[in-house]
Design an enzyme around this catalytic site. Structure first.
Site, short mmCIF file in Angstrom:
data_model
loop_
_atom_site.label_atom_id
_atom_site.label_comp_id
_atom_site.label_asym_id
_atom_site.label_seq_id
_atom_site.Cartn_x
_atom_site.Cartn_y
_atom_site.Cartn_z
N GLY A 1 0.74 -1.26 0.00
CA GLY A 1 0.00 0.00 0.00
C GLY A 1 0.77 1.30 0.00
O GLY A 1 0.15 2.35 -0.18
N GLY B 1 2.98 2.52 -2.18
CA GLY B 1 3.48 2.97 -3.49
C GLY B 1 2.87 4.29 -3.95
O GLY B 1 1.72 4.61 -3.64
N CYS C 1 -0.12 3.64 -6.07
CA CYS C 1 -0.89 2.51 -5.54
C CYS C 1 -2.15 3.03 -4.86
O CYS C 1 -2.10 4.05 -4.17
CB CYS C 1 0.00 1.80 -4.55
SG CYS C 1 -0.87 0.74 -3.41
P1 5GP Z 1 6.98 3.85 -5.31
O1 5GP Z 1 8.47 3.77 -5.24
O2 5GP Z 1 6.50 4.40 -6.61
O3 5GP Z 1 6.39 4.55 -4.13
O4 5GP Z 1 6.44 2.36 -5.18
C1 5GP Z 1 6.80 1.35 -6.10
C2 5GP Z 1 6.08 0.07 -5.74
O5 5GP Z 1 4.66 0.25 -5.77
C3 5GP Z 1 6.31 -1.08 -6.70
O6 5GP Z 1 7.55 -1.69 -6.57
C4 5GP Z 1 5.15 -2.00 -6.36
O7 5GP Z 1 5.42 -2.81 -5.24
C5 5GP Z 1 4.05 -1.02 -6.00
N1 5GP Z 1 3.07 -0.88 -7.10
C6 5GP Z 1 3.31 -0.62 -8.40
N2 5GP Z 1 2.17 -0.53 -9.10
C7 5GP Z 1 1.18 -0.73 -8.23
C8 5GP Z 1 -0.26 -0.77 -8.34
O8 5GP Z 1 -0.85 -0.55 -9.39
N3 5GP Z 1 -0.94 -1.06 -7.20
C9 5GP Z 1 -0.31 -1.30 -6.01
N4 5GP Z 1 -1.06 -1.62 -4.96
N5 5GP Z 1 1.02 -1.23 -5.86
C10 5GP Z 1 1.76 -0.95 -6.95
#
Ligand code: 5GP
Length: 352
Positions: free
Chosen positions: A185, A187, A190
């Site tokens: 959660g 991300g 996300c």
């Molecule tokens: P960020 O670095 O952008 O905060 O987070 C990256 C991570 O978000 C990814 O490695 C993956 O675990 C998660 N993530 C990527 N796409 C999605 C999505 O569509 N839904 C959710 N729940 N998590 C995502």
């Protein structure tokens, strides 16, 4: 129903307390780590920052750029490259800076099997690090899948997740994972917390999973929620062995997306969650009727070569180490004392 009363923290709820130090310059700080993988026996040697296996981030261009930079960063390739492209990439670039990613679908498994049958793999130049990635790492079939892949690939380093609690980190390690991926959660694109109400503040998830994993000689990769270099310092300070980045590495020349100009005269690049409607439309022909999208799609300012952004991130990390007197990244967690700076949790839902 039960309520857990203990405080759970996110990156924004803490700061790292400075400590007396004998370091005179941040140049002295060594950000490389030599991390021994429990099952594969592989020793990872490099800066343990990994580009997330997302469109626009976990690209071949990203892995290639990291290889050229010499810091030992790596990229988890997104799952949607065709086999032929993957084989040529490994043939030309080698496997040092790349994690092969799979989910648990039959299609992913078939593609993996076909890769494993290749001459490249048999010559020992193929997949040596694999990222088994599902949104919810709590299901029994997922654990069984990790176990099966460990049996099939005893010498390959396996990263598996995502989970957020110690007992599940232990279960994945005991079933063959070398590295447990932590985060549900947090991300940047996300929407799981908003859509399902499920999640766990990321700093506490890292602390608890690292504690459990390290007890079994396993490793953890903090995945999601880093928006500034200081968040990486907090993740490593909390005990993460690796940190995975999505949004912070998106929007660069290496995204393999077109740069477009908006009416404001500025340049942008698309970025979207891998469970967003955009991603599902692109890769599986739409959102299945029984499920909702758990990701969003955004446009982010185009930022040029990722090498400049990476230099900024590594500069921030080196500086964090000097503030607490850590001569190396390895020392950072031992020298970290977090100060709580928020009394009330203000959970980020991914849409804010
Ligand atoms: P960020 O670095 O952008 O905060 O987070 C990256 C991570 O978000 C990814 O490695 C993956 O675990 C998660 N993530 C990527 N796409 C999605 C999505 O569509 N839904 C959710 N729940 N998590 C995502």
């Amino acid at each position: 129903m039960r309520i857990e009363e203990s405080v759970k923290l996110d990156f924004k709820d803490v700061l790292i307390r400075p400590k007396r130090s004998t370091l005179s310059s941040r140049k002295e700080v060594d950000l490389r780590r030599q991390l021994v993988c429990k099952w594969s026996g592989f020793v990872f040697d490099g800066v343990p920052v990994i580009a997330a296996n997302m469109d626009g981030v976990g690209t071949m261009a990203m892995a290639q750029r990291f290889a050229g930079m010499g810091d030992g960063l790596s990229a988890a390739l997104h799952k949607h490259y065709p086999l032929e492209d993957l084989l040529s990439f490994y043939e030309e670039q080698g496997n040092e800076h790349v994690w092969y990613s799979i989910g648990v679908s039959e299609k992913d498994e078939e593609k993996l099997e076909a890769f494993l049958e290749s001459k490249l793999q048999k010559d020992g130049r193929g997949i040596d690090k694999i990222c088994i990635d599902v949104a919810n790492g709590y299901s029994e079939p997922f654990v069984e899948f990790v176990k099966k892949i460990r049996g099939r690939l005893p010498d390959v380093t396996i990263m598996a997740g995502n989970v957020v609690t110690g007992e599940m980190a232990e279960q994945l390690i005991l079933n063959g994972a070398d590295v447990v991926k932590v985060g549900i959660g947090p991300g940047s694109v996300c929407t799981t917390r908003r859509m399902t109400g499920v999640g766990y503040p990321q700093l506490s998830a890292i602390i608890e999973c690292a504690d459990a994993a390290h007890g079994l000689k396993g490793l953890v990769c903090a995945d999601g929620g880093c928006t500034v270099p200081g968040d990486l310092a907090k993740a490593f300070g909390a005990g993460a062995d690796f940190v995975m980045l999505g949004g912070m590495l998106a929007g660069h020349d290496q995204s393999e997306f077109d740069v477009f100009e908006e009416d404001d005269g500025r340049q942008y690049v698309s970025f979207y969650g891998m469970s967003s409607a955009v991603a599902m439309e692109k890769h599986t022909g739409g959102v299945a009727e029984y499920r909702a999208s758990e990701g969003k799609s955004v446009k982010i300012p185009y930022r040029g070569d990722v090498a400049d952004t990476v230099r900024g991130i590594l500069g921030g990390l080196r500086s964090a180490c000097t503030y607490v007197g850590a001569i190396s990244l390895k020392e950072l967690s031992k020298r970290t004392t977090f100060i709580r700076v928020s009394q009330q949790l203000n959970v980020v839902f991914g849409d804010d």
